[in-house]
Structures are given as C-alpha cells and as structure tokens.
Design a protein around this motif. Structure first.
Motif, mmCIF file in Angstrom:
data_model
loop_
_atom_site.group_PDB
_atom_site.id
_atom_site.type_symbol
_atom_site.label_atom_id
_atom_site.label_comp_id
_atom_site.label_asym_id
_atom_site.label_seq_id
_atom_site.Cartn_x
_atom_site.Cartn_y
_atom_site.Cartn_z
ATOM 1 N N TRP A 22 0.841 -1.204 0.000
ATOM 2 C CA TRP A 22 0.000 0.000 0.000
ATOM 3 C C TRP A 22 0.876 1.254 0.000
ATOM 4 N N ARG A 23 1.985 1.224 0.747
ATOM 5 C CA ARG A 23 2.868 2.396 0.779
ATOM 6 C C ARG A 23 3.529 2.627 -0.570
ATOM 7 N N LEU A 64 -5.200 8.679 -1.132
ATOM 8 C CA LEU A 64 -4.388 8.780 0.071
ATOM 9 C C LEU A 64 -5.214 8.435 1.310
ATOM 10 N N ALA A 65 -6.450 8.884 1.353
ATOM 11 C CA ALA A 65 -7.324 8.577 2.492
ATOM 12 C C ALA A 65 -7.613 7.082 2.583
ATOM 13 N N VAL A 66 -7.902 6.445 1.439
ATOM 14 C CA VAL A 66 -8.168 5.005 1.434
ATOM 15 C C VAL A 66 -6.918 4.240 1.863
ATOM 16 N N ALA A 67 -5.776 4.604 1.314
ATOM 17 C CA ALA A 67 -4.526 3.907 1.638
ATOM 18 C C ALA A 67 -4.160 4.083 3.105
ATOM 19 N N HIS A 68 -4.316 5.295 3.622
ATOM 20 C CA HIS A 68 -3.982 5.537 5.017
ATOM 21 C C HIS A 68 -4.889 4.726 5.944
ATOM 22 N N ARG A 69 -6.157 4.683 5.613
ATOM 23 C CA ARG A 69 -7.098 3.909 6.419
ATOM 24 C C ARG A 69 -6.748 2.425 6.393
ATOM 25 N N ARG A 70 -6.359 1.933 5.226
ATOM 26 C CA ARG A 70 -6.001 0.512 5.110
ATOM 27 C C ARG A 70 -4.704 0.211 5.854
ATOM 28 N N ILE A 71 -3.725 1.079 5.738
ATOM 29 C CA ILE A 71 -2.450 0.874 6.434
ATOM 30 C C ILE A 71 -2.681 0.853 7.945
ATOM 31 N N ARG A 72 -3.529 1.742 8.430
ATOM 32 C CA ARG A 72 -3.831 1.769 9.866
ATOM 33 C C ARG A 72 -4.578 0.508 10.287
ATOM 34 N N ALA A 73 -5.463 -0.001 9.441
ATOM 35 C CA ALA A 73 -6.207 -1.220 9.766
ATOM 36 C C ALA A 73 -5.283 -2.432 9.838
ATOM 37 N N LEU A 74 -4.193 -2.407 9.087
ATOM 38 C CA LEU A 74 -3.267 -3.537 9.087
ATOM 39 C C LEU A 74 -2.393 -3.590 10.334
ATOM 40 N N ASP A 75 -2.460 -2.576 11.185
ATOM 41 C CA ASP A 75 -1.697 -2.580 12.427
ATOM 42 C C ASP A 75 -2.308 -3.494 13.484
ATOM 43 N N ALA A 76 -3.548 -3.899 13.306
ATOM 44 C CA ALA A 76 -4.230 -4.754 14.282
ATOM 45 C C ALA A 76 -3.636 -6.159 14.256
ATOM 46 N N ALA A 77 -3.821 -6.884 15.348
ATOM 47 C CA ALA A 77 -3.318 -8.255 15.430
ATOM 48 C C ALA A 77 -3.978 -9.141 14.376
ATOM 49 N N ARG A 85 -16.320 -1.301 -0.403
ATOM 50 C CA ARG A 85 -16.371 0.145 -0.664
ATOM 51 C C ARG A 85 -14.955 0.714 -0.805
ATOM 52 N N GLY A 86 -14.051 0.298 0.073
ATOM 53 C CA GLY A 86 -12.665 0.757 -0.004
ATOM 54 C C GLY A 86 -11.986 0.286 -1.277
ATOM 55 N N ALA A 87 -12.256 -0.956 -1.665
ATOM 56 C CA ALA A 87 -11.672 -1.487 -2.897
ATOM 57 C C ALA A 87 -12.189 -0.730 -4.122
ATOM 58 N N MET A 88 -13.482 -0.441 -4.129
ATOM 59 C CA MET A 88 -14.049 0.301 -5.263
ATOM 60 C C MET A 88 -13.498 1.722 -5.331
ATOM 61 N N LEU A 89 -13.343 2.357 -4.171
ATOM 62 C CA LEU A 89 -12.801 3.714 -4.147
ATOM 63 C C LEU A 89 -11.352 3.739 -4.615
#
Length: 106
Positions: A22-23, A64-77, A85-89
């Motif tokens: 994603w980065r 950038l908003a979608v990528a940042h949200r996804r990167i933050r979600a990947l920090d979870a265990a 919706r994120g994939a379509m955006l």
C-alpha cells in the motif's frame, strides 16, 4: 507413523507485506499526480489545466485517504479484510488518475 506437524503460519508477515505494498502504491500515485499536475500547468495555464490539476489533486487525496485507512487497519493483530467500498474507491481513484494522465498527454 505420524507425519510432520505443519508449522504455524506467522500472521505478522502477510499484513506487513500488504502494508508495504500500500505504501509503494501510494508513493507511485503521488508521483503520477505530481507529474500530471506539472505537465498540465507547465504547457499553458488555462482554466482547463487548472481544473485538471485540481481534479488530479482531489483524486490523489481520495486515494491517500483510502490507503492511510487501510495501512492503519493492518496494524491490528488480526486485520479486517478490505471492504468492498474501499476497494471500489481505490480502483476508481486509480482509473481516474490514469484517465487524467491520458488527457494530459493528449
């Protein structure tokens, strides 16, 4: 005779690779947006060029908003999968940037 036990899958590796992907994609998107804006404005500063640069910046901010949200979600265990919706955006932003790049070149 017992077979060899399967080693447990390391759950930390896949989210890290996905986060790095994603980065890289975000960096590529940034470069495309900057070059498209530079190309649109450097030829002639017209209303169409400014509108194209503004639309490119808007699409870049959306990605950038979608990528940042996804990167933050990947920090979870146990990260959640990417929502439809994120994939379509993300797909719409990528296609829009490609369309703007074609419009700038022509």
């Amino acid at each position: 005779m017992t077979g060899a036990a399967k080693p447990d899958r390391d759950p930390g590796l896949q989210p890290e690779r996905t986060r790095l992907a994603w980065r890289r994609t975000t960096l590529t998107c940034t470069v495309v947006a900057v070059l498209a804006t530079k190309s649109a404005i450097s030829d002639a500063i017209t209303a169409a060029a400014v509108a194209g640069a503004a639309l490119t910046a808007l699409v870049w901010i959306g990605f950038l908003a979608v990528a940042h949200r996804r990167i933050r979600a990947l920090d979870a265990a146990r990260p959640r999968p990417l929502s439809p919706r994120g994939a379509m955006l993300a797909t719409a932003c990528t296609v829009a940037l490609a369309a703007f790049a074609v419009a700038v070149v022509l």
